[in-house]
Scaffold this motif. Structure first.
Motif: not given
Length: 213
Positions: A113-128, A147-150
């Motif tokens: 739930l705290g993922l949007p505060s992570w560094h470059r978090w959207r890139e995670i989905f292209s890697l894992a 909203p962006e995580l939802a």
């Protein structure tokens, strides 16, 4: 035949405790993971500095996962002076395992739930992929997410391990809740945390005078 996936469990492990083991083992079985890489952070950026040194935290994880099939220690982050961020870690693992190997990042629901505060978090989905552990009776609800995580969750929750990355996969963790903070508090007070810690960890803590012992 699809490739078997590799799980990735990062954290400070300060100290490693039974909930870490339960999460890793449950995920290994639930997703038929080839192995789970345990990656202790060196200089984490999402929390306070660890109380124990990197070498002590590495030693405790090594003790905790000894003789447990499918668990492997990756000491690269803890031995580095660079800040520990998830995306660079995943990029390093992609170089090691290649572009087609499914990688599964393991996380608890609170961390997710705290993922949007992570560094470059959207890139995670292209890697894992992201496997999210929830407690029994708890359902991840897009309504309580940023909203962006939802938006990402609604799009990715039906993905599968047939791909190398991109899915969000909740799974139920039937285990008691344990926190490293609670364990440290009990240890400092001279109380035995019992089965909160894997065998051998309390002896290591006392021998090396960690956490106020």
């Amino acid at each position: 035949m699809p490739e078997t996936a590799i799980g990735i469990l990062g954290g400070t492990f300060d100290p490693v405790h039974s909930a870490h083991l339960a999460l890793a083992e449950t995920a290994r079985q639930r997703f038929a993971l080839d192995r789970v890489l345990w990656i202790p952070a060196g200089q984490p950026r999402h929390r306070d500095a660890p109380r124990a040194t990197a070498s002590d935290r590495l030693a405790m994880v090594e003790i905790a996962i000894a003789n447990r099939p499918g668990f492997e220690l990756d000491a690269s982050e803890a031995r580095s002076d660079a800040p520990s961020y998830t995306v660079p870690t995943l990029l390093r693992l992609r170089e090691r395992f290649g572009a087609t190997k499914p990688l599964v990042l393991l996380a608890g629901a609170d961390a997710f739930l705290g993922l949007p505060s992570w560094h470059r978090w959207r890139e995670i989905f292209s890697l894992a992929h992201l496997a999210v552990a929830t407690r029994p009776g708890y359902v991840l609800d897009a309504a309580v997410m940023a909203p962006e995580l939802a938006a990402e969750f609604l799009q990715r929750q039906h993905g599968s391990l047939a791909a190398a990355a991109g899915a969000i996969m909740p799974f139920t963790l039937v285990a008691g809740t344990v926190s490293a903070t609670e364990a440290r508090t009990m240890i400092k007070a001279g109380r035995d945390p019992g089965d909160w810690l894997p065998p051998g960890i309390l002896d290591y803590i006392r021998t090396h005078h960690l956490y106020g012992t």
